[in-house]
Structure formats: C-alpha cells, structure tokens
Design a protein around this motif. Structure first.
Motif, mmCIF file in Angstrom:
data_model
loop_
_atom_site.group_PDB
_atom_site.id
_atom_site.type_symbol
_atom_site.label_atom_id
_atom_site.label_comp_id
_atom_site.label_asym_id
_atom_site.label_seq_id
_atom_site.Cartn_x
_atom_site.Cartn_y
_atom_site.Cartn_z
ATOM 1 N N THR A 54 -0.756 3.956 4.065
ATOM 2 C CA THR A 54 0.273 4.613 3.728
ATOM 3 C C THR A 54 -0.028 5.946 3.079
ATOM 4 O OG1 THR A 54 0.200 3.793 1.326
ATOM 5 C CG2 THR A 54 1.612 2.742 2.980
ATOM 6 N N GLY A 55 -1.327 5.916 2.487
ATOM 7 C CA GLY A 55 -1.612 7.267 1.863
ATOM 8 C C GLY A 55 -1.033 7.846 0.673
ATOM 9 N N VAL A 56 -0.479 6.904 0.086
ATOM 10 C CA VAL A 56 0.044 7.023 -1.157
ATOM 11 C C VAL A 56 -0.418 5.758 -2.184
ATOM 12 C CG1 VAL A 56 2.423 7.871 -0.385
ATOM 13 C CG2 VAL A 56 2.272 5.583 -0.730
ATOM 14 N N ASN A 57 0.047 6.125 -3.659
ATOM 15 C CA ASN A 57 -0.381 5.079 -4.420
ATOM 16 C C ASN A 57 0.758 3.981 -4.603
ATOM 17 O OD1 ASN A 57 -0.741 3.564 -6.717
ATOM 18 N ND2 ASN A 57 -1.427 5.354 -8.010
ATOM 19 N N VAL A 58 0.476 2.775 -3.985
ATOM 20 C CA VAL A 58 1.904 1.984 -3.721
ATOM 21 C C VAL A 58 2.259 1.447 -5.077
ATOM 22 C CG1 VAL A 58 1.129 1.395 -1.437
ATOM 23 C CG2 VAL A 58 0.049 -0.087 -3.440
ATOM 24 N N ARG A 59 1.434 1.884 -6.158
ATOM 25 C CA ARG A 59 1.809 1.297 -7.472
ATOM 26 C C ARG A 59 3.182 2.230 -8.067
ATOM 27 N NH1 ARG A 59 -3.842 0.167 -10.255
ATOM 28 N NH2 ARG A 59 -4.402 1.719 -8.636
ATOM 29 N N LYS A 60 3.057 3.378 -7.612
ATOM 30 C CA LYS A 60 4.158 4.228 -7.930
ATOM 31 C C LYS A 60 5.331 4.478 -7.107
ATOM 32 C CE LYS A 60 0.601 6.709 -10.643
ATOM 33 N NZ LYS A 60 0.434 7.895 -11.130
ATOM 34 N N LEU A 61 5.398 3.702 -6.066
ATOM 35 C CA LEU A 61 6.661 3.876 -5.286
ATOM 36 C C LEU A 61 7.765 3.104 -6.057
ATOM 37 C CD1 LEU A 61 5.073 2.277 -2.068
ATOM 38 C CD2 LEU A 61 5.924 4.682 -2.214
ATOM 39 N N PRO A 62 9.355 3.700 -5.728
ATOM 40 C CA PRO A 62 10.272 3.046 -6.349
ATOM 41 C C PRO A 62 10.520 1.609 -6.332
ATOM 42 C CG PRO A 62 10.727 4.792 -4.963
ATOM 43 C CD PRO A 62 9.281 4.747 -4.734
ATOM 44 N N LYS A 63 9.815 1.131 -5.276
ATOM 45 C CA LYS A 63 9.764 -0.272 -4.926
ATOM 46 C C LYS A 63 8.612 -0.887 -4.790
ATOM 47 C CE LYS A 63 14.372 0.154 -2.741
ATOM 48 N NZ LYS A 63 14.826 0.178 -1.391
ATOM 49 N N ILE A 64 8.259 -2.067 -5.573
ATOM 50 C CA ILE A 64 6.639 -2.235 -5.354
ATOM 51 C C ILE A 64 6.616 -3.875 -4.817
ATOM 52 C CG2 ILE A 64 5.578 -0.737 -7.296
ATOM 53 C CD1 ILE A 64 6.039 -3.046 -9.134
ATOM 54 N N GLY A 65 5.524 -4.090 -4.197
ATOM 55 C CA GLY A 65 5.172 -5.637 -3.906
ATOM 56 C C GLY A 65 4.540 -6.124 -5.097
ATOM 57 N N PRO A 146 10.038 -0.220 0.967
ATOM 58 C CA PRO A 146 9.858 1.077 1.162
ATOM 59 C C PRO A 146 9.404 1.117 2.646
ATOM 60 C CG PRO A 146 8.909 0.508 -0.717
ATOM 61 C CD PRO A 146 9.255 -0.783 -0.289
ATOM 62 N N GLU A 147 9.796 2.431 3.287
ATOM 63 C CA GLU A 147 9.495 2.783 4.651
ATOM 64 C C GLU A 147 8.062 2.694 4.926
ATOM 65 O OE1 GLU A 147 10.365 2.481 8.534
ATOM 66 O OE2 GLU A 147 11.918 2.295 6.909
ATOM 67 N N GLU A 148 7.400 3.191 4.038
ATOM 68 C CA GLU A 148 5.841 3.590 4.045
ATOM 69 C C GLU A 148 5.488 2.418 4.324
ATOM 70 O OE1 GLU A 148 7.911 4.786 1.522
ATOM 71 O OE2 GLU A 148 6.846 6.363 0.547
ATOM 72 N N ILE A 149 5.823 1.246 3.470
ATOM 73 C CA ILE A 149 4.982 -0.147 3.824
ATOM 74 C C ILE A 149 5.493 -0.843 4.888
ATOM 75 C CG2 ILE A 149 5.013 -2.647 2.659
ATOM 76 C CD1 ILE A 149 3.768 -0.356 1.127
ATOM 77 N N ARG A 150 6.838 -0.864 5.225
ATOM 78 C CA ARG A 150 7.254 -1.346 6.509
ATOM 79 C C ARG A 150 6.489 -0.666 7.574
ATOM 80 N NH1 ARG A 150 10.999 -4.448 8.344
ATOM 81 N NH2 ARG A 150 11.888 -4.420 6.163
ATOM 82 N N GLU A 151 6.309 0.739 7.860
ATOM 83 C CA GLU A 151 5.335 1.189 8.929
ATOM 84 C C GLU A 151 4.031 0.790 8.979
ATOM 85 O OE1 GLU A 151 6.107 5.595 8.748
ATOM 86 O OE2 GLU A 151 8.276 5.419 8.917
ATOM 87 N N ALA A 152 3.449 0.653 7.574
ATOM 88 C CA ALA A 152 2.158 0.121 7.663
ATOM 89 C C ALA A 152 1.914 -1.175 8.124
ATOM 90 C CB ALA A 152 1.532 0.189 6.161
ATOM 91 N N VAL A 153 2.804 -2.067 7.616
ATOM 92 C CA VAL A 153 2.605 -3.414 8.151
ATOM 93 C C VAL A 153 2.873 -4.075 9.557
ATOM 94 C CG1 VAL A 153 2.603 -4.277 5.616
ATOM 95 C CG2 VAL A 153 4.931 -4.440 7.027
ATOM 96 N N MET A 154 3.844 -3.192 10.096
ATOM 97 C CA MET A 154 4.284 -3.450 11.603
ATOM 98 C C MET A 154 3.144 -3.565 12.506
ATOM 99 S SD MET A 154 7.345 -4.038 11.034
ATOM 100 C CE MET A 154 7.921 -4.393 12.926
ATOM 101 N N PRO A 155 2.097 -2.912 12.454
ATOM 102 C CA PRO A 155 1.030 -3.003 13.514
ATOM 103 C C PRO A 155 0.331 -4.240 13.286
ATOM 104 C CG PRO A 155 1.002 -0.666 12.568
ATOM 105 C CD PRO A 155 1.987 -1.498 11.551
ATOM 106 N N LEU A 156 0.352 -4.753 11.977
ATOM 107 C CA LEU A 156 -0.383 -6.108 11.716
ATOM 108 C C LEU A 156 0.425 -7.244 12.160
ATOM 109 C CD1 LEU A 156 -1.724 -5.322 8.017
ATOM 110 C CD2 LEU A 156 -2.944 -5.068 10.244
ATOM 111 N N TRP A 157 1.618 -7.113 12.574
ATOM 112 C CA TRP A 157 2.540 -8.223 12.569
ATOM 113 C C TRP A 157 2.437 -8.759 13.938
ATOM 114 C CZ3 TRP A 157 8.710 -8.194 12.394
ATOM 115 C CH2 TRP A 157 8.943 -9.323 12.420
ATOM 116 N N ARG A 158 2.032 -10.117 14.366
ATOM 117 C CA ARG A 158 1.830 -10.735 15.406
ATOM 118 C C ARG A 158 3.087 -11.750 15.540
ATOM 119 N NH1 ARG A 158 -4.298 -12.602 16.570
ATOM 120 N NH2 ARG A 158 -4.976 -10.330 16.916
ATOM 121 N N GLN A 159 4.165 -11.151 16.189
ATOM 122 C CA GLN A 159 5.521 -11.961 16.400
ATOM 123 C C GLN A 159 5.221 -12.693 17.466
ATOM 124 O OE1 GLN A 159 8.729 -9.091 16.390
ATOM 125 N NE2 GLN A 159 7.539 -7.465 16.081
ATOM 126 N N ASN A 160 5.616 -14.162 17.118
ATOM 127 C CA ASN A 160 5.701 -15.176 18.102
ATOM 128 C C ASN A 160 6.880 -15.505 18.962
ATOM 129 O OD1 ASN A 160 2.924 -15.633 17.353
ATOM 130 N ND2 ASN A 160 3.603 -17.101 15.652
#
Length: 160
Positions: A54-65, A146-160
């Motif tokens: 993401t290139g951001v500090n994910v701890r400081k996003l308005p929504k955190i995991g 957060p959209e940054e997170i969704r964009e980051a994880v989509m390439p890792l998703w192996r949809q069956n």
C-alpha cells in the motif's frame, strides 16, 4: 471425531513470498520453533506485505484490520538457524474482512512445515474507538474496507 485428511500445502499454493530470519530465541526448550513464534511470523508476513504494497502506514488508516481469528497446522519441525520462507495467499475478500493463508517453509522441500489461517476484520480507527468504549461503541466491523487494502490483497486472492 476424526479430522478429514487435508493435503499438505506446497509452495505452488502461495502467491507472495517473504523470507524471515530466525533468531536464537525463537526456539523453545525442545530445540524447535516455539508455537507462539509461528503466529508472530504469520503476523509479520501479512502486515509487512500490506505496509509495502500500500505504501502507507496501515495503522493510521481510518479503518484498521484487527485479527479476529488465527490458527496453525503444524506439519513438521522448523527452527533456528535457517531462515523461514513465508508464502502468502488470500482465500476470501469480503466487504469488511480478508482471510489469509500463510505457509511456512524451511529448507529446499516443496511441502510446508506449517500453515496458518489469519483473518483480518476492518474496524473503525477513531479516537472514540480507542478510548475504551465497549459494546456497540467498541471497534465494530465497518464496510467497506480501505480501498488501499482491497487493491493490495486482490492480487493474492485465488478465487475458486
């Protein structure tokens, strides 16, 4: 009650890789990686990926995991001094959550030494949430993640 046989994960089951340096203190009194350390490696693999991608500090996003669930299947011993390779893949992307699988490998073999399940649920990261509120005001799942997170994880998703 018997557990159904599950195949041992292999390197081909994962999309992204990170090498983790083992430390002397990672081993327990029995000379292999302490069970709690596996969870540290899972956390490191997921969160380092998110920070870097993401290139951001994910701890400081308005929504955190936050971790809502985690588990580990131990398949063979690993430990210091050899490095561990962590393979990462996403099993599911929801509106407010991501389910990761992390395979830990040590040495040249193709089969994982352990496989973890790691569930991030995205919650509000406001000051009010951190003020000790409980019940309905505590960190509740929020959508969308957060959209940054969704964009980051989509390439890792192996949809069956």
């Amino acid at each position: 009650m018997s557990t159904p046989d599950r195949k041992t994960p292999t390197r081909a089951d994962y999309v992204h890789w990170r090498t983790i340096t083992t430390r002397w203190r990672d081993d327990d009194a029995y000379g292999h990686l302490n069970n709690a350390t596996y969870y540290e490696y899972f956390d490191t693999a997921v969160n380092a990926y998110l920070f870097e991608t993401t290139g951001v500090n994910v701890r400081k996003l308005p929504k955190i995991g936050i971790v809502a669930e985690t588990s580990c299947r131990y398949l063979r011993e690993i430990g210091f001094p050899e490095p561990v390779e962590a393979g990462l893949v996403v099993d599911k992307v929801g509106s407010s959550s991501v389910i990761y699988r992390i395979g830990l490998f040590q040495g040249p073999g193709e089969e994982a030494a352990a496989e973890g399940r790691f569930v991030h649920v995205y919650v509000d990261n406001t000051e009010h949430s951190r003020s000790g509120a409980r019940g309905n005001e505590a960190r509740r799942p929020v959508t969308p993640m957060p959209e940054e997170i969704r964009e980051a994880v989509m390439p890792l998703w192996r949809q069956n």
